[in-house]
Design a protein around this motif. Structure first.
Motif, mmCIF file in Angstrom:
data_model
loop_
_atom_site.group_PDB
_atom_site.id
_atom_site.type_symbol
_atom_site.label_atom_id
_atom_site.label_comp_id
_atom_site.label_asym_id
_atom_site.label_seq_id
_atom_site.Cartn_x
_atom_site.Cartn_y
_atom_site.Cartn_z
ATOM 1 N N GLY A 175 52.546 -3.353 65.709
ATOM 2 C CA GLY A 175 53.416 -2.463 64.955
ATOM 3 C C GLY A 175 54.490 -3.125 64.136
ATOM 4 O O GLY A 175 55.451 -2.462 63.726
ATOM 5 N N ASP A 176 54.332 -4.421 63.840
ATOM 6 C CA ASP A 176 55.364 -5.096 63.054
ATOM 7 C C ASP A 176 55.031 -5.160 61.566
ATOM 8 O O ASP A 176 55.762 -5.760 60.780
ATOM 9 C CB ASP A 176 55.618 -6.507 63.588
ATOM 10 N N GLY A 177 53.905 -4.559 61.180
ATOM 11 C CA GLY A 177 53.533 -4.519 59.767
ATOM 12 C C GLY A 177 52.647 -5.639 59.304
ATOM 13 O O GLY A 177 52.197 -5.629 58.146
ATOM 14 N N ASP A 256 47.448 8.918 68.394
ATOM 15 C CA ASP A 256 48.911 8.799 68.378
ATOM 16 C C ASP A 256 49.429 7.987 67.198
ATOM 17 O O ASP A 256 50.628 7.732 67.105
ATOM 18 C CB ASP A 256 49.404 8.196 69.689
ATOM 19 N N GLY A 257 48.532 7.573 66.306
ATOM 20 C CA GLY A 257 48.959 6.835 65.121
ATOM 21 C C GLY A 257 48.881 5.336 65.242
ATOM 22 O O GLY A 257 49.062 4.627 64.245
ATOM 23 N N GLY A 258 48.624 4.798 66.429
ATOM 24 C CA GLY A 258 48.479 3.362 66.617
ATOM 25 C C GLY A 258 47.026 2.991 66.849
ATOM 26 O O GLY A 258 46.148 3.847 66.954
ATOM 27 N N LEU A 259 46.765 1.698 66.949
ATOM 28 C CA LEU A 259 45.403 1.204 67.109
ATOM 29 C C LEU A 259 45.094 0.878 68.561
ATOM 30 O O LEU A 259 45.912 0.275 69.272
ATOM 31 C CB LEU A 259 45.196 -0.062 66.273
ATOM 32 N N GLU A 260 43.900 1.269 68.988
ATOM 33 C CA GLU A 260 43.338 0.809 70.241
ATOM 34 C C GLU A 260 42.251 -0.221 69.946
ATOM 35 O O GLU A 260 41.747 -0.302 68.823
ATOM 36 C CB GLU A 260 42.745 1.981 71.046
ATOM 37 N N ILE A 261 41.883 -0.994 70.974
ATOM 38 C CA ILE A 261 40.849 -2.024 70.852
ATOM 39 C C ILE A 261 39.687 -1.623 71.747
ATOM 40 O O ILE A 261 39.860 -1.446 72.958
ATOM 41 C CB ILE A 261 41.384 -3.399 71.306
ATOM 42 N N GLY A 472 52.129 -4.251 50.316
ATOM 43 C CA GLY A 472 51.138 -4.924 49.486
ATOM 44 C C GLY A 472 49.837 -5.203 50.186
ATOM 45 O O GLY A 472 48.894 -5.718 49.573
ATOM 46 N N GLU A 473 49.725 -4.855 51.483
ATOM 47 C CA GLU A 473 48.508 -5.143 52.219
ATOM 48 C C GLU A 473 47.355 -4.289 51.719
ATOM 49 O O GLU A 473 47.470 -3.065 51.610
ATOM 50 C CB GLU A 473 48.709 -4.890 53.708
ATOM 51 N N LEU A 474 46.252 -4.945 51.425
ATOM 52 C CA LEU A 474 45.042 -4.259 50.998
ATOM 53 C C LEU A 474 44.353 -3.637 52.205
ATOM 54 O O LEU A 474 44.190 -4.275 53.242
ATOM 55 C CB LEU A 474 44.104 -5.257 50.316
ATOM 56 N N SER A 475 43.972 -2.367 52.106
ATOM 57 C CA SER A 475 43.188 -1.663 53.126
ATOM 58 C C SER A 475 43.821 -1.750 54.512
ATOM 59 O O SER A 475 43.228 -2.298 55.444
ATOM 60 C CB SER A 475 41.758 -2.224 53.166
ATOM 61 N N PRO A 476 45.024 -1.215 54.697
ATOM 62 C CA PRO A 476 45.693 -1.316 55.998
ATOM 63 C C PRO A 476 44.921 -0.587 57.090
ATOM 64 O O PRO A 476 44.680 0.621 57.010
ATOM 65 C CB PRO A 476 47.059 -0.668 55.747
ATOM 66 N N VAL A 477 44.530 -1.327 58.109
ATOM 67 C CA VAL A 477 43.729 -0.770 59.197
ATOM 68 C C VAL A 477 44.557 0.254 59.973
ATOM 69 O O VAL A 477 45.717 0.009 60.312
ATOM 70 C CB VAL A 477 43.238 -1.895 60.128
ATOM 71 N N SER A 526 52.320 3.188 59.074
ATOM 72 C CA SER A 526 53.768 3.299 59.282
ATOM 73 C C SER A 526 54.165 4.650 59.849
ATOM 74 O O SER A 526 55.303 4.830 60.302
ATOM 75 C CB SER A 526 54.492 3.094 57.952
ATOM 76 N N GLY A 527 53.238 5.620 59.828
ATOM 77 C CA GLY A 527 53.532 6.969 60.284
ATOM 78 C C GLY A 527 53.829 7.927 59.149
ATOM 79 O O GLY A 527 53.836 9.154 59.350
ATOM 80 N N LYS A 528 54.079 7.413 57.965
ATOM 81 C CA LYS A 528 54.380 8.271 56.821
ATOM 82 C C LYS A 528 53.126 9.012 56.366
ATOM 83 O O LYS A 528 52.033 8.464 56.369
ATOM 84 C CB LYS A 528 54.925 7.427 55.663
ATOM 85 N N ARG A 529 53.327 10.270 55.975
ATOM 86 C CA ARG A 529 52.255 11.079 55.408
ATOM 87 C C ARG A 529 52.489 11.256 53.912
ATOM 88 O O ARG A 529 53.625 11.449 53.477
ATOM 89 C CB ARG A 529 52.188 12.442 56.094
ATOM 90 N N GLU A 530 51.392 11.200 53.173
ATOM 91 C CA GLU A 530 51.516 11.264 51.719
ATOM 92 C C GLU A 530 50.390 12.124 51.149
ATOM 93 O O GLU A 530 49.208 11.815 51.297
ATOM 94 C CB GLU A 530 51.430 9.851 51.137
ATOM 95 N N GLY A 531 50.769 13.248 50.551
ATOM 96 C CA GLY A 531 49.789 14.114 49.917
ATOM 97 C C GLY A 531 49.411 13.586 48.544
ATOM 98 O O GLY A 531 50.282 13.204 47.760
ATOM 99 N N LEU A 532 48.130 13.580 48.263
ATOM 100 C CA LEU A 532 47.649 13.075 46.978
ATOM 101 C C LEU A 532 47.255 14.189 46.023
ATOM 102 O O LEU A 532 46.897 13.925 44.880
ATOM 103 C CB LEU A 532 46.431 12.166 47.194
ATOM 104 N N GLY A 533 47.309 15.431 46.501
ATOM 105 C CA GLY A 533 46.844 16.525 45.668
ATOM 106 C C GLY A 533 45.337 16.519 45.579
ATOM 107 O O GLY A 533 44.629 16.120 46.506
#
Length: 560
Positions: A175-177, A256-261, A472-477, A526-533
């Protein structure tokens, strides 16, 4: 990096309408015509060293940032006693706008000569270029992408594990980005620890079962954000040496918004690591219901993938196994719990006599439902001598989803001639390589020529998304895409890893059926939600966190 300009959208819409009347999801094998001439060599000398039969993988990677996904293959290496006229090296093929591929291995600097197994793709340094990690039988290799030319930074980064690795995946696990790196290791086999397996009295030697070798622990590398990584496996709680790992997927499996393995293990229970604080995990495979078969047995897990197969917004799991085990299909119940329902899903009987490796959820006909493709091939090349009726090469299997998570086998007559060819498939990954709006597939064949399957299309329309994080990260998992399509919600995820030793295309693909558009929202890691229309049928959009859609291109069907 500079992206190729798209075609006018009106052209694309017309092409989609013309194609809509034909049945969707038919594959044709087009590798030679497109310039894919990769021949895998497992380096065998007749001694049947175990490593020969287990690889190898491939990865889709738009390494030069031109908007066309390129293709990378891991190669084997000569084993003791084997003679080869030239060194064996991995190969990178550049995509020439969907018409042909050309070998650019030397120019790009990615011709690793190790004994290749898996391929992982991720933007670990967040510079907008996809980087490349090669998992080997021996020292692994990290290639940093410097604008289309790669630099081997393994030593400086500290990620050159020398054990027998199989698969790997990038994803921000603490979770550090910054994208971390999870590497799955297999068993403690090496050339001077080569046991006899088979029937000595009959003079039949076969490849060994993993039971005869000890397990190796996996490795979790924490990204320090300065180009280096630290091995935090023990501190993170993922150094369990009991698992004989082959496949891995990083996914938000509890919502919950985070990644499991999730790790597919060979003849040992599968592992599910749930987050237990920043950078720490708790193994909950058995408790979650995703460790064993429905009758409580550990299976020979090879490949794995996650996806919302039944349309409930939760990510299910599929695992490929040995013959007479069948697939495992774990339906998500919510909050990280699963029910193994392979029989109810219609997948047990058709998969029972196959040995599965590469596997992927993909929407083959753009109807909004995730179908399933499995690459098969036995691990024992002379299996007919000890198990009459079985074969080394086996046909891949395509399963069509009814929308509720129940599957039916697609015949070659319906799904295309490519399905009729018996192969020894290992790696497998999907990608819309020709940017025409339907998903194609690349397959790595052990000891044989790679295959490129082109989807003839003709199904519904689609939209595709290229995601870029705020840093700037491409394709954030872990990014989650929710699309409202004709009154129903279609959910997709930027997952890490998946399949077997392979990396899928990093774009998100959403089938629309006969709908003309979808309303899309992205939930970023990051948890942010963004509507694209509204995103229209036949569009490829580039989305930057906090800025919405910054670029639109057309997915265009065209003659070659």
């Amino acid at each position: 990096m500079k992206r190729a300009q798209g075609w006018p959208l009106a052209w694309a819409f017309g092409a989609w309408l013309l194609a809509a009347a034909a049945p969707g999801g038919r594959f044709d094998s087009v590798g030679p015509q497109r310039g894919i001439d990769f021949l895998h060599d497992h380096g065998g000398s007749g001694q049947r060293y175990m490593v020969e039969t287990m690889g190898s993988g491939l990865g889709w990677i738009d390494y030069d940032g031109d908007g066309w996904s390129d293709l990378y293959f891991a190669q084997g290496q000569a084993t003791p006693g084997a003679l080869r006229s030239q060194p064996l090296r991995n190969r990178l093929f550049r995509n020439l706008e969907g018409r042909r591929f050309e070998d650019v291995t030397e120019a790009a600097g990615v011709g690793d000569a190790g004994y290749g197994q898996g391929v992982a793709v991720g933007d670990y340094d967040r510079d907008g270029d996809p980087d490349l990690y090669v998992v080997n039988f021996g020292a692994n290799v990290l290639y940093r992408n410097d604008g289309g030319r790669f630099t081997d930074v393994t030593a400086a980064a500290g990620v050159g594990d020398e054990r027998w690795g199989s698969s790997a995946a990038f994803g921000d696990l603490d979770g550090d980005g910054w994208p971390d790196l999870y590497v799955v290791n297999y068993v403690d086999f090496h050339y001077d620890h080569h046991l006899f397996c088979g029937h000595a009295g009959k003079g039949i030697r076969t490849y060994c079962h993993p039971d005869v070798y000890e397990a190796l622990p996996d490795v979790l590398y924490r990204n320090n954000g300065d180009g280096t990584f630290g091995d935090i496996s023990r501190a993170a709680g993922v150094d369990d040496a009991g698992g004989k790992g082959l496949g891995v997927v990083l996914s938000d499996l509890d919502g919950d918004g985070g990644l499991e393995i999730y790790v597919a293990n060979d003849s040992t229970p599968n592992l599910l690591y749930r987050r237990a604080g920043a950078g720490r995990f708790q193994e909950v495979g058995t408790v979650s219901g995703a460790a064993y078969s429905g009758d409580g047995k550990a299976q020979a897990g090879m490949g794995v993938d996650s996806g919302d197969a039944d349309g409930d917004g939760r990510f299910d799991l599929v695992v490929t196994n040995l013959d007479f085990e069948g697939l495992a299909f774990y339906r998500a119940l919510g909050e990280g719990f699963f029910d193994e329902v392979v029989r109810g899903a219609g997948l047990l009987a058709p998969s029972l006599t196959s040995v599965g490796f590469g596997v992927t959820f993909l929407d083959i006909d753009n109807d909004g439902d995730l179908d399933l493709l499995v690459g098969n091939g036995h691990i024992i090349d002379n299996v007919e001598l000890i198990r009459p009726g079985q074969t080394h090469a086996q046909k891949p299997q395509l399963y069509r989803n009814d929308g509720a998570g129940r599957f039916e086998t697609v015949s070659a007559a319906e799904g295309g001639a490519a399905l009729s060819e018996a192969l020894v498939v290992r790696g497998l990954a999907s990608c819309d390589y020709d940017n025409d709006g339907d998903l194609d597939v690349a397959l790595a064949v052990n000891g044989g020529r790679a295959r490129l399957w082109e989807n003839g299309g003709g199904g519904g329309g689609a939209v595709e998304l290229r995601l870029i994080g705020a840093s700037g990260e491409l394709s954030p998992v872990g990014a989650r895409v929710e699309a409202e399509v004709g009154g129903r919600k279609v959910v997709r995820e930027q997952r890490g890893g998946g399949s077997y030793q392979s990396a899928p295309d990093q774009r998100i693909h959403v089938g629309l059926g006969e709908e003309e558009a979808a309303r899309i929202e992205v939930r970023w890691p990051s948890g942010k939600r963004e509507g694209l229309g509204e995103v229209r049928r036949g569009e490829l959009v580039e989305v930057r966190e906090g800025k919405g859609i910054v670029r639109r291109e057309a997915l265009l069907k065209r003659e070659r």
